[in-house]
Write a protein that holds these residues in place. Structure first.
Motif, PDB file in Angstrom:
ATOM      1  N   ILE A  78     -63.436-107.881  -7.852  1.00 15.92           N
ATOM      2  CA  ILE A  78     -63.722-107.020  -6.703  1.00 15.92           C
ATOM      3  C   ILE A  78     -62.436-106.529  -6.040  1.00 15.92           C
ATOM      4  CG2 ILE A  78     -64.659-107.056  -4.344  1.00 15.92           C
ATOM      5  CD1 ILE A  78     -66.895-108.885  -5.445  1.00 15.92           C
ATOM      6  N   LEU A  79     -61.422-107.393  -6.021  1.00 17.98           N
ATOM      7  CA  LEU A  79     -60.163-107.076  -5.340  1.00 17.98           C
ATOM      8  C   LEU A  79     -59.105-106.486  -6.277  1.00 17.98           C
ATOM      9  CD1 LEU A  79     -59.957-110.286  -3.131  1.00 17.98           C
ATOM     10  CD2 LEU A  79     -60.544-107.973  -2.367  1.00 17.98           C
ATOM     11  N   ALA A  80     -59.509-106.143  -7.497  1.00 16.91           N
ATOM     12  CA  ALA A  80     -58.546-105.649  -8.491  1.00 16.91           C
ATOM     13  C   ALA A  80     -57.881-104.349  -8.061  1.00 16.91           C
ATOM     14  CB  ALA A  80     -59.241-105.464  -9.841  1.00 16.91           C
ATOM     15  N   ASP A  81     -58.609-103.524  -7.322  1.00 16.57           N
ATOM     16  CA  ASP A  81     -58.052-102.264  -6.839  1.00 16.57           C
ATOM     17  C   ASP A  81     -57.428-102.505  -5.474  1.00 16.57           C
ATOM     18  OD1 ASP A  81     -57.407 -99.777  -5.916  1.00 16.57           O
ATOM     19  OD2 ASP A  81     -59.365 -98.871  -6.301  1.00 16.57           O
ATOM     20  N   PRO A  82     -56.103-102.534  -5.367  1.00 15.83           N
ATOM     21  CA  PRO A  82     -55.453-102.862  -4.091  1.00 15.83           C
ATOM     22  C   PRO A  82     -55.631-101.785  -3.028  1.00 15.83           C
ATOM     23  CG  PRO A  82     -53.820-102.134  -5.678  1.00 15.83           C
ATOM     24  CD  PRO A  82     -55.118-102.249  -6.420  1.00 15.83           C
ATOM     25  N   VAL A  83     -56.024-100.586  -3.441  1.00 20.21           N
ATOM     26  CA  VAL A  83     -56.146 -99.475  -2.494  1.00 20.21           C
ATOM     27  C   VAL A  83     -57.533 -99.402  -1.890  1.00 20.21           C
ATOM     28  CG1 VAL A  83     -56.022 -96.972  -2.235  1.00 20.21           C
ATOM     29  CG2 VAL A  83     -54.353 -98.158  -3.677  1.00 20.21           C
ATOM     30  N   ASP A  84     -58.548 -99.569  -2.714  1.00 26.24           N
ATOM     31  CA  ASP A  84     -59.906 -99.311  -2.241  1.00 26.24           C
ATOM     32  C   ASP A  84     -60.807-100.545  -2.301  1.00 26.24           C
ATOM     33  OD1 ASP A  84     -61.650 -97.428  -1.123  1.00 26.24           O
ATOM     34  OD2 ASP A  84     -62.656 -97.121  -3.041  1.00 26.24           O
ATOM     35  N   ALA A  85     -60.243-101.725  -2.294  1.00 26.15           N
ATOM     36  CA  ALA A  85     -61.043-102.945  -2.356  1.00 26.15           C
ATOM     37  C   ALA A  85     -61.590-103.315  -0.989  1.00 26.15           C
ATOM     38  CB  ALA A  85     -60.209-104.096  -2.902  1.00 26.15           C
ATOM     39  N   PRO A  86     -62.785-103.916  -0.944  1.00 28.70           N
ATOM     40  CA  PRO A  86     -63.311-104.395   0.336  1.00 28.70           C
ATOM     41  C   PRO A  86     -62.622-105.693   0.728  1.00 28.70           C
ATOM     42  CG  PRO A  86     -64.770-105.072  -1.429  1.00 28.70           C
ATOM     43  CD  PRO A  86     -63.694-104.210  -2.067  1.00 28.70           C
ATOM     44  N   LYS A  87     -62.904-106.184   1.921  1.00 33.11           N
ATOM     45  CA  LYS A  87     -62.454-107.508   2.323  1.00 33.11           C
ATOM     46  C   LYS A  87     -63.416-108.530   1.727  1.00 33.11           C
ATOM     47  CE  LYS A  87     -59.375-105.532   4.902  1.00 33.11           C
ATOM     48  NZ  LYS A  87     -57.954-105.473   4.457  1.00 33.11           N
ATOM     49  N   ALA A 108     -58.724-113.367  -1.100  1.00 30.90           N
ATOM     50  CA  ALA A 108     -59.778-113.578  -0.112  1.00 30.90           C
ATOM     51  C   ALA A 108     -59.177-113.636   1.282  1.00 30.90           C
ATOM     52  CB  ALA A 108     -60.536-114.877  -0.399  1.00 30.90           C
ATOM     53  N   GLY A 109     -59.871-113.045   2.254  1.00 32.81           N
ATOM     54  CA  GLY A 109     -59.334-112.960   3.600  1.00 32.81           C
ATOM     55  C   GLY A 109     -59.727-114.107   4.502  1.00 32.81           C
ATOM     56  N   ALA A 130     -61.821-106.760   9.904  1.00 30.70           N
ATOM     57  CA  ALA A 130     -60.738-106.090  10.626  1.00 30.70           C
ATOM     58  C   ALA A 130     -59.391-106.254   9.930  1.00 30.70           C
ATOM     59  CB  ALA A 130     -60.650-106.623  12.052  1.00 30.70           C
ATOM     60  N   GLY A 131     -59.364-107.071   8.870  1.00 29.38           N
ATOM     61  CA  GLY A 131     -58.130-107.239   8.121  1.00 29.38           C
ATOM     62  C   GLY A 131     -57.322-108.461   8.483  1.00 29.38           C
ATOM     63  N   ASP A 132     -57.874-109.328   9.334  1.00 32.82           N
ATOM     64  CA  ASP A 132     -57.174-110.551   9.714  1.00 32.82           C
ATOM     65  C   ASP A 132     -57.631-111.707   8.836  1.00 32.82           C
ATOM     66  OD1 ASP A 132     -55.770-109.336  11.806  1.00 32.82           O
ATOM     67  OD2 ASP A 132     -57.486-109.548  13.140  1.00 32.82           O
ATOM     68  N   GLY A 206     -46.075-107.457  -2.163  1.00 35.09           N
ATOM     69  CA  GLY A 206     -47.365-107.189  -2.779  1.00 35.09           C
ATOM     70  C   GLY A 206     -48.484-108.017  -2.180  1.00 35.09           C
ATOM     71  N   LEU A 207     -48.411-108.269  -0.871  1.00 36.97           N
ATOM     72  CA  LEU A 207     -49.409-109.095  -0.191  1.00 36.97           C
ATOM     73  C   LEU A 207     -50.526-108.230   0.367  1.00 36.97           C
ATOM     74  CD1 LEU A 207     -46.983-111.415   1.804  1.00 36.97           C
ATOM     75  CD2 LEU A 207     -48.043-111.852  -0.427  1.00 36.97           C
ATOM     76  N   ARG A 208     -51.740-108.783   0.338  1.00 39.65           N
ATOM     77  CA  ARG A 208     -52.896-108.052   0.841  1.00 39.65           C
ATOM     78  C   ARG A 208     -53.138-108.340   2.317  1.00 39.65           C
ATOM     79  NH1 ARG A 208     -56.950-106.045  -2.121  1.00 39.65           N
ATOM     80  NH2 ARG A 208     -56.349-107.329  -3.906  1.00 39.65           N
ATOM     81  N   ASP A 209     -52.920-109.587   2.744  1.00 38.21           N
ATOM     82  CA  ASP A 209     -53.247-109.959   4.112  1.00 38.21           C
ATOM     83  C   ASP A 209     -52.467-111.190   4.537  1.00 38.21           C
ATOM     84  OD1 ASP A 209     -54.520-112.144   2.861  1.00 38.21           O
ATOM     85  OD2 ASP A 209     -56.412-111.060   2.753  1.00 38.21           O
ATOM     86  N   ARG A 210     -52.755-111.676   5.748  1.00 41.91           N
ATOM     87  CA  ARG A 210     -52.007-112.803   6.315  1.00 41.91           C
ATOM     88  C   ARG A 210     -52.263-114.090   5.544  1.00 41.91           C
ATOM     89  NH1 ARG A 210     -50.552-110.715  11.721  1.00 41.91           N
ATOM     90  NH2 ARG A 210     -49.839-112.726  12.498  1.00 41.91           N
TER      91      ARG A 210
END
Length: 256
Positions: A78-87, A108-109, A130-132, A206-210
């Protein structure tokens, strides 16, 4: 690219859990909220990947243990696409820390334990959408103590190549649990400057989130469990209260 809150501020959500009672409970609870819309359900990882591709949600609730394809494998796809992946918000239980580490590494967030209350569920969905990052004190302590610390111990402490001194400082403070506002106060800079440093260091590493930032800092030995906080906090600061979900439908009245 998906926004943090979906169209009109509504968080479009997919719920994936092989236990129909749990899945239905989550769906029913989430559907009571004006800012959350359940756009799909799945009973295994394979279905979760397919439903996510079809519905393009903002957030996916994934149970770690599912048949055919587990939640971690599904999260990777699901997260393979770094641009358009959901949380992705993982559902887990105690005793699965090794899966927690792998899920964080996959992007995973956050996590919910399967005994969460209704307010905890809603808080988790909104925070991760929200991306946190959302990590409960229990999960974070066990994760860092049992896995990240041991992996970091085999590597000398070092600064990530390519980061400026300030970016490295921000990364270490993120790993200690400080919010953007707290980092700004600590470093005597503006919130906007903190966000700029975070965006740059995320791009460089190349990190997605915190959550991934925390893992990186501990793996590289930049921060270790028990390191004293310069402000006198005494080590990594963790969010207050549990953030976890089982028997969701039966615990609406309880008050992470």
């Amino acid at each position: 690219m998906r926004g943090s809150g979906g169209t009109g501020g509504v968080i479009r959500t997919v719920v994936a859990d092989d236990q129909s009672v749990v899945r239905t409970g989550f769906v029913n609870l989430l559907s009571t909220q004006d800012d959350i819309e359940v756009v799909g359900e799945a009973e295994d990882g394979v279905q979760a990947v397919r439903v996510t591709a079809r519905t393009r949600p903002d957030l996916v609730l994934l149970d770690i243990r599912m048949p055919h394809m587990n939640g971690i494998e599904a999260a990777r796809e699901i997260l393979a696409d770094p641009v358009d992946a959901p949380k992705v918000l993982m559902l887990t239980t105690f005793g699965l820390d090794e899966y927690v580490y792998d899920a964080l590494a996959a992007g995973a967030g956050g996590f919910l334990l399967k005994d969460a209350t209704f307010p905890e569920l809603l808080h988790a969905v909104r925070v991760v959408a929200a991306g946190d990052a959302l990590l409960s004190p229990e999960i974070t302590k066990r994760l860092i103590g049992d896995f990240v610390s041991s992996r970091a111990g085999v590597r000398p402490a070092r600064r990530a190549e390519g980061l400026t001194t300030r970016e490295a400082e921000v990364l270490m403070l993120i790993a200690r649990g400080l919010s953007n506002a707290e980092i700004a106060v600590r470093l005597t800079i503006t919130d906007h400057t903190v966000k700029t440093h975070i965006n740059r260091l995320f791009a460089k590493l190349g990190l997605r989130d915190r959550a991934q930032a925390v893992i990186t800092a501990y793996e590289w030995g930049m921060v270790r469990p028990g390191d004293p906080d310069e402000a006198g906090g005494g080590g990594i600061r963790l969010p207050d209260g549990p953030v976890s979900v089982r028997e969701a439908g039966s615990r609406v009245g309880r008050i992470a």
